[in-house]
Design an enzyme around this catalytic site. Sequence first.
Site, short mmCIF file in Angstrom:
data_model
loop_
_atom_site.label_atom_id
_atom_site.label_comp_id
_atom_site.label_asym_id
_atom_site.label_seq_id
_atom_site.Cartn_x
_atom_site.Cartn_y
_atom_site.Cartn_z
N ALA A 79 41.06 16.32 26.80
CA ALA A 79 41.61 15.36 25.85
C ALA A 79 43.06 14.99 26.16
CB ALA A 79 41.50 15.90 24.41
N GLU A 262 43.14 11.22 31.59
CA GLU A 262 41.96 10.37 31.47
C GLU A 262 42.20 8.89 31.77
OE1 GLU A 262 40.95 11.28 27.47
OE2 GLU A 262 39.88 13.11 27.99
#
Length: 327
Positions: A79, A262
Site C-alpha cells: 500500500a 505502486e
Amino acid sequence: MPCRSSTFFEADYMDTAGALVHVYRDGTVVLSHAGVEMGQGIHTKMALVAAETLGVPYELVRVRETDTTSVPNTHPTAASSGTDLNGWAVINACRRIRERLEPVFHEMPHAEWTAVVGSAYHRKIKLSEAGHYAAPDFVYDYATKKGRTSFYFVWCALVAEVELDVLTGESQVRYVRFVQDAGRSLNAAIDIGQLEGAFVQGMGLVTMEHPIWASDGHLRTRNVSTYKIPSLADAPGEFHVALLEGVPNHYGGALKQKSLGEIGVQGAFAVHLALRDALLAHRQDEFMRGKLEPGSGELSNDEFFQMNSPATVPYLKSFCIDSDAHE
C-alpha cells in the site's frame, strides 16, 4: 498522461509499524524494523533514516533481516506505506536515543560519535530503544463522509511513444519520459530504479498478461511457456525517469519523502493509451484512403471503440484493417 496514486491502508489499524535500534559502544548501529525487503530497497532507506536522525555516517548502520522476535505484530509491506510507517518508527527510536546522548554531546562538543557513545556507555546511559509509529486517523468514513481517501497523494506525468505494426499487431515502446513527484527522495537511485522496474511490470499488465481459462475451469496460462511477462527486450527503447526537485512532502512522509511503490505500475497505462491512439491513427488513415466505407460495418475514423486491457498482439491485430482485404 497525468497519474495519481494513494498511500497507506484503508484499514486504519494496519497503518502502524515498529522498530528496534541498538547503538553499540564502538559506535555501530544495528536496527530491525517491520518492513520486508523484497528488492525495493527498504533496508537501505531505513539505514539512511537512522543515520540522518542519529547524525552518524551511513557506513556505521546495519539493518537486520525482518524478524518478529525483534519487532512483533508486523503488517504487510504494501500500500505504498513501507518506507513511511517503518521510517517513522525508526525515527522515533533514534530520536529518543539521541535525546539521551545530548548531555554528553554538550560536554564533548568537538568529540566524534564513537567517543560520545563510549562515554555514554561508561555513564550507564541506555543505548537501545524500541520505536513505534501509528499514522494519524485519516481513513475516509463513507457513512459520515469525513476523512481522506489517502494519507497523501503521489503524482507523476508521463509521455509514451509506441510503434504498432498494423499487419501483425506487434508493438514496441520507443520512448518514455516519466517525471515523478517523490518529495525529498531518500535515495534517488533506488527511487528511479523502482519506477523503471514498476513501469515495465505495468507494461506487462496492460499489454501481455492475459489469463486464459479452459472450458472445464482450469487455468491454461499457468507457467512461463503460456503466460507472457515482460523482459529486458520489452523495456522502452529510450527511457527517461526524473524526480521533481525542491518539493518536500509536508503531509506525513518520513523525512519528507514520498513512497513510490505502486505509481510506476499505474503509469504504464500511458502505453495502453498510446497504442489506442496508434490504432485510431491507423483507422483514420484507412478511412481517408477510402479503405473504410460509411455504413460498411467497419469502424470509421470518428467512431468510438472500446479497447480493453491487456492489449495483446492478437487483440491489437483484431482492431487493424486488413489492407489486402480492401484491395
